[in-house]
Design a protein around this motif. Structure first.
Motif, PDB file in Angstrom:
ATOM      1  N   PHE A  65      46.217  47.295  38.343  1.00 59.60           N
ATOM      2  CA  PHE A  65      46.372  46.019  39.040  1.00 59.60           C
ATOM      3  C   PHE A  65      45.263  45.854  40.068  1.00 59.60           C
ATOM      4  O   PHE A  65      44.851  46.821  40.704  1.00 59.60           O
ATOM      5  CB  PHE A  65      47.704  45.982  39.801  1.00 59.60           C
ATOM      6  CG  PHE A  65      48.901  46.180  38.936  1.00 59.60           C
ATOM      7  CD1 PHE A  65      49.545  45.100  38.369  1.00 59.60           C
ATOM      8  CD2 PHE A  65      49.402  47.444  38.693  1.00 59.60           C
ATOM      9  CE1 PHE A  65      50.660  45.276  37.572  1.00 59.60           C
ATOM     10  CE2 PHE A  65      50.521  47.638  37.909  1.00 59.60           C
ATOM     11  CZ  PHE A  65      51.151  46.544  37.338  1.00 59.60           C
ATOM     12  N   ASP A  66      44.830  44.594  40.276  1.00 59.96           N
ATOM     13  CA  ASP A  66      43.887  44.370  41.369  1.00 59.96           C
ATOM     14  C   ASP A  66      44.682  44.100  42.649  1.00 59.96           C
ATOM     15  O   ASP A  66      45.917  44.104  42.642  1.00 59.96           O
ATOM     16  CB  ASP A  66      42.891  43.253  41.054  1.00 59.96           C
ATOM     17  CG  ASP A  66      43.489  41.866  41.029  1.00 59.96           C
ATOM     18  OD1 ASP A  66      44.677  41.692  41.384  1.00 59.96           O
ATOM     19  OD2 ASP A  66      42.770  40.934  40.653  1.00 59.96           O
ATOM     20  N   LYS A  67      43.998  43.885  43.755  1.00 58.06           N
ATOM     21  CA  LYS A  67      44.659  43.741  45.060  1.00 58.06           C
ATOM     22  C   LYS A  67      45.588  42.532  45.129  1.00 58.06           C
ATOM     23  O   LYS A  67      46.535  42.528  45.903  1.00 58.06           O
ATOM     24  CB  LYS A  67      43.622  43.673  46.169  1.00 58.06           C
ATOM     25  CG  LYS A  67      42.923  44.988  46.368  1.00 58.06           C
ATOM     26  CD  LYS A  67      41.935  44.937  47.509  1.00 58.06           C
ATOM     27  CE  LYS A  67      41.199  46.263  47.532  1.00 58.06           C
ATOM     28  NZ  LYS A  67      41.029  46.778  48.843  1.00 58.06           N
ATOM     29  N   SER A  68      45.327  41.515  44.323  1.00 62.36           N
ATOM     30  CA  SER A  68      46.196  40.333  44.321  1.00 62.36           C
ATOM     31  C   SER A  68      47.424  40.527  43.435  1.00 62.36           C
ATOM     32  O   SER A  68      48.299  39.670  43.387  1.00 62.36           O
ATOM     33  CB  SER A  68      45.414  39.107  43.840  1.00 62.36           C
ATOM     34  OG  SER A  68      45.142  39.201  42.454  1.00 62.36           O
ATOM     35  N   GLY A  69      47.491  41.650  42.717  1.00 65.43           N
ATOM     36  CA  GLY A  69      48.607  41.930  41.827  1.00 65.43           C
ATOM     37  C   GLY A  69      48.359  41.546  40.383  1.00 65.43           C
ATOM     38  O   GLY A  69      49.216  41.738  39.531  1.00 65.43           O
ATOM     39  N   GLU A  70      47.175  41.003  40.107  1.00 64.81           N
ATOM     40  CA  GLU A  70      46.840  40.630  38.734  1.00 64.81           C
ATOM     41  C   GLU A  70      46.719  41.869  37.855  1.00 64.81           C
ATOM     42  O   GLU A  70      46.115  42.867  38.237  1.00 64.81           O
ATOM     43  CB  GLU A  70      45.526  39.854  38.694  1.00 64.81           C
ATOM     44  CG  GLU A  70      45.117  39.430  37.301  1.00 64.81           C
ATOM     45  CD  GLU A  70      43.774  38.718  37.267  1.00 64.81           C
ATOM     46  OE1 GLU A  70      43.236  38.571  36.164  1.00 64.81           O
ATOM     47  OE2 GLU A  70      43.262  38.329  38.336  1.00 64.81           O
ATOM     48  N   LEU A  71      47.301  41.816  36.687  1.00 62.94           N
ATOM     49  CA  LEU A  71      47.262  42.918  35.729  1.00 62.94           C
ATOM     50  C   LEU A  71      45.887  42.976  35.073  1.00 62.94           C
ATOM     51  O   LEU A  71      45.446  42.013  34.448  1.00 62.94           O
ATOM     52  CB  LEU A  71      48.339  42.721  34.674  1.00 62.94           C
ATOM     53  CG  LEU A  71      48.554  43.823  33.668  1.00 62.94           C
ATOM     54  CD1 LEU A  71      48.987  45.110  34.358  1.00 62.94           C
ATOM     55  CD2 LEU A  71      49.594  43.397  32.662  1.00 62.94           C
ATOM     56  N   LEU A  72      45.187  44.095  35.232  1.00 59.88           N
ATOM     57  CA  LEU A  72      43.847  44.267  34.676  1.00 59.88           C
ATOM     58  C   LEU A  72      43.854  45.058  33.372  1.00 59.88           C
ATOM     59  O   LEU A  72      42.995  44.868  32.517  1.00 59.88           O
ATOM     60  CB  LEU A  72      42.942  44.977  35.689  1.00 59.88           C
ATOM     61  CG  LEU A  72      42.767  44.282  37.035  1.00 59.88           C
ATOM     62  CD1 LEU A  72      41.966  45.160  37.977  1.00 59.88           C
ATOM     63  CD2 LEU A  72      42.099  42.929  36.855  1.00 59.88           C
TER      64      LEU A  72
ATOM     65  N   LYS B 298      39.318  53.879  41.132  1.00 61.28           N
ATOM     66  CA  LYS B 298      39.604  53.539  42.526  1.00 61.28           C
ATOM     67  C   LYS B 298      40.353  52.208  42.640  1.00 61.28           C
ATOM     68  O   LYS B 298      40.343  51.567  43.682  1.00 61.28           O
ATOM     69  CB  LYS B 298      38.302  53.475  43.343  1.00 61.28           C
ATOM     70  CG  LYS B 298      37.570  54.797  43.401  1.00 61.28           C
ATOM     71  CD  LYS B 298      38.347  55.802  44.204  1.00 61.28           C
ATOM     72  CE  LYS B 298      37.560  57.098  44.325  1.00 61.28           C
ATOM     73  NZ  LYS B 298      38.258  58.105  45.068  1.00 61.28           N
ATOM     74  N   THR B 299      40.984  51.790  41.550  1.00 60.32           N
ATOM     75  CA  THR B 299      41.790  50.570  41.519  1.00 60.32           C
ATOM     76  C   THR B 299      43.246  50.999  41.350  1.00 60.32           C
ATOM     77  O   THR B 299      43.538  51.998  40.704  1.00 60.32           O
ATOM     78  CB  THR B 299      41.352  49.681  40.332  1.00 60.32           C
ATOM     79  OG1 THR B 299      39.945  49.447  40.427  1.00 60.32           O
ATOM     80  CG2 THR B 299      42.080  48.354  40.336  1.00 60.32           C
ATOM     81  N   THR B 300      44.169  50.250  41.925  1.00 61.40           N
ATOM     82  CA  THR B 300      45.584  50.605  41.839  1.00 61.40           C
ATOM     83  C   THR B 300      45.991  50.781  40.377  1.00 61.40           C
ATOM     84  O   THR B 300      45.810  49.870  39.562  1.00 61.40           O
ATOM     85  CB  THR B 300      46.453  49.527  42.502  1.00 61.40           C
ATOM     86  OG1 THR B 300      46.068  49.408  43.874  1.00 61.40           O
ATOM     87  CG2 THR B 300      47.926  49.887  42.429  1.00 61.40           C
TER      88      THR B 300
END
Length: 59
Positions: free
Chosen positions: A8-15, A43-45
């Protein structure tokens, strides 16, 4: 056993959202780390789970 890897990115978008099957947790962890490196998501959630058990996590 079935595993799910999500990023997930910082906004909660599923990557990234992948499911796969391995015989052992270690095989799944190794594969998950390889996929994260390939996509530059170390280094991404992210999380790797098996039946609700958290195997990898980074926030």
């Amino acid at each position: 056993m079935d595993y799910a890897l999500t990023v997930f990115d910082k906004s909660g978008e599923l990557l990234l959202n992948e499911s796969y099957t391995f015989d052992t947790d270690q095989e799944a962890i190794d594969h998950g780390r390889e996929r994260l490196q390939e996509e530059s998501y170390m280094k991404t959630t992210h999380r790797l789970v098996r039946s609700g058990e958290l195997l990898l996590f980074y926030r």
